[in-house]
Design an enzyme around this catalytic site. Structure first.
Site, PDB file in Angstrom:
ATOM      1  N   ASP A   1      -1.933   5.194  -5.916  1.00 14.70           N
ATOM      2  CA  ASP A   1      -2.119   4.400  -4.806  1.00 14.70           C
ATOM      3  C   ASP A   1      -2.285   3.021  -5.085  1.00 14.70           C
ATOM      4  OD1 ASP A   1      -2.781   3.612  -2.072  1.00 14.70           O
ATOM      5  OD2 ASP A   1      -4.786   4.084  -2.116  1.00 14.70           O
TER       6      ASP A   1
ATOM      7  N   ASP B   1       1.130  -1.278  -0.079  1.00 12.32           N
ATOM      8  CA  ASP B   1      -0.001   0.027  -0.047  1.00 12.32           C
ATOM      9  C   ASP B   1       0.799   1.337   0.118  1.00 12.32           C
ATOM     10  OD1 ASP B   1      -2.333   1.756   0.130  1.00 12.32           O
ATOM     11  OD2 ASP B   1      -2.353   1.436   2.572  1.00 12.32           O
TER      12      ASP B   1
END
Length: 523
Positions: free
Chosen positions: A326, A122
């Protein structure tokens, strides 16, 4: 016996001859690749049993092989000087799992003796955490996991574990500590509804290996979260065995490796279109990559870039906006006016019949595929600050029936309010370099199985061009996203609908029921 060794050792073939100063290179094939299957069939083993490529069983089998425990602490090497790329000791492979939110995962080993975890990657958050001395965690085994069996970390069982006191500069919750010597607590709320991780910070060794071919194991001291209580999606539908924060904050793994002189302050992620990928720490990119400067905001230190133009098919419009890159968001999410301009232009050029809106689907623009099953969609690309073109290789998901016949597709962009996120589907087919030293984002179309030997040319971003106004603020939206496996396009299997002219009804409900709807960026 030769075929067995070929399959189990993942079949490497020599691709370059030795001549003068010319280096050797290897083509690497994983054990279920089409190349290895072809070799098995040619050798008289057409019945070689392997899960279908792209399925949950396929990646579970590959990761399950990597999750087999091995001792890594017997002969640790000293930390290398920064410069050469580093990978996790169990390999730099990443896997995209349908069952776990369609995010990319990697196998990591922690502690002495080492314990192995399958963690989500992440770039939208900072803290690395794993389930630890659990009060409330995801189950260690489940029919959803297939052959995977997870483990938990316990500080008391690792001889190299150390608590992080409240006096540490990495402790953000010092006001909640009883004393400076107490263990530092952490609490993170993620953008997905009711999804959080809570526990205490600990320090232990993370096992890495050099990509130079020497294969010596390095023990890197890392601060991470002992996740005692998880909620929401972390209880099974996504990141059930931990999450690796790759963000800009000092607590993230790239920051810690750089601050300790273990790796250069840069890393790369390669998102293969088959759901396989790579991650390398200390990778500073190559001379042939495209780049754009990162926008650095003190209040929101994310991998934020500026887009100056968007091209959809044959139409270009000068929509200017900033967007966070992201990897913890599976599908790209955009707010207006960008969302409306892109989707309406795509819709105007789509040749297939658009379906009526379906509230059970997270996507607004979905279409029925003709009986021939052909799909021809407008290309999408983004022009970034400085003029570099960011190609979007995977903007749609394809819905198929149980025989894998396409029956429909959706433009895989979600509508949000006040936040723009480039998710994994827009990064598919690219090697993306997060260069935190030079403050640039780099990318190139790349086969994740190849070795990139291109030398990097120095490029200096223009500091005066970085905006000072924060691009992201509080948002009432919850842009959650998912993705699935495929070459070029994401494919999701659903039962055949009652009507071949529409993907409404049962098929679309089945699709949304199988989507984990996760966005990990803690904005």
């Amino acid at each position: 016996m030769a075929v067995r060794a070929l399959l189990l050792l993942a079949a490497v073939t020599l691709a370059a001859a030795v001549s003068g100063t010319e280096a050797l290179s290897l083509d690497v094939h994983h054990r279920y690749s089409s190349t290895v299957r072809g070799w098995a069939e040619a050798a008289g083993h057409p019945g070689h049993r392997a899960p279908a490529a792209g399925t949950a069983e396929y990646f579970a089998a590959l990761a399950g092989h990597d999750l087999r425990r091995r001792s890594l602490a017997s002969a640790p090497a000293p930390a290398p000087a920064p410069g050469g790329p580093l990978a996790f000791a169990d390999g730099n492979d990443t896997f995209r799992f349908n069952a776990f939110g369609f995010l990319h995962y990697a196998v990591v080993a922690l502690g002495t003796p080492n314990v192995t975890f399958l963690v989500a990657l992440d770039t939208g958050s900072d803290l690395f955490w794993v389930p630890c001395d659990c009060v409330k965690c995801a189950p260690l085994s489940s029919p959803t996991y297939g052959e995977l069996r997870f483990d938990v970390y316990s500080p008391g069982k690792s001889s190299t574990s150390r608590k992080v006191p409240c006096s540490s500069s990495l402790c953000d919750l010092q006001t909640e500590c009883g004393a400076a010597s107490s263990s530092c607590p952490y609490s993170i709320q993620y953008l997905s509804d009711n999804t959080s991780s809570n526990g205490v910070l600990v320090e232990d060794v993370l096992y890495l290996t050099s990509e130079s071919g020497q294969s010596k194991i390095t023990q890197a001291p890392i601060t991470f979260g002992c996740g005692q209580v998880q909620t929401g999606s972390f209880l099974g539908s996504a990141a059930p065995n931990g999450l690796l924060g790759l963000g800009m904050d000092s607590k993230s793994v790239p920051s810690l490796l750089a601050s300790k002189g273990i790796a250069a302050n840069s890393f790369s992620m390669c998102f293969g279109e088959d759901g396989h990928g790579r991650i390398n720490f200390g990778d500073t990119g190559s001379s042939d990559q495209l780049e754009t400067p990162l926008n650095i905001y003190k209040q929101n230190p994310y991998y934020n870039i500026s887009v100056t133009d968007v091209m959809v098919g044959n139409k270009t419009f000068g929509t200017k906006f900033s967007v966070v890159v992201d990897s913890g968001t599976s599908f790209t999410a955009l707010s207006d006016p960008m969302y409306t301009e892109i989707t309406t232009s795509f819709n105007a050029q789509a040749k297939e019949k658009r379906n009526l809106p379906d509230s059970s689907l997270p996507f607004e623009f979905c279409y029925t595929v003709s009986a021939k099953g052909d799909i021809n969609t407008p290309n999408i690309s983004l022009t970034t600050k400085g003029g570099s073109i960011f190609p979007v290789n995977n903007p749609i998901i394809v819905i198929t029936d149980t025989s894998s016949k396409p029956i429909g597709y959706c433009l895989a962009i979600m509508k949000s309010v006040g936040v723009n996120l480039i998710g994994e589907n827009f990064m598919s087919g690219l090697k993306v370099v997060f260069d935190r030293e030079r403050l640039v984002l780099g990318w190139k179309t790349f086969n994740c199985y190849n070795v990139d030997n291109s030398s990097k040319l120095p490029v200096n971003p223009n500091p005066s061009s970085v905006p000072t106004k924060p691009a992201l603020g509080p948002s009432s939206s919850n842009p959650e996203a998912t993705r699935g496996p495929s070459p070029n396009i994401t494919q999701i299997d659903v039962p055949q609908p009652s009507s071949s002219s529409s993907i409404q009804g049962h098929s679309s409900r089945t699709l949304i029921a199988g989507i984990a709807l996760l966005c990990l960026a803690s904005l």
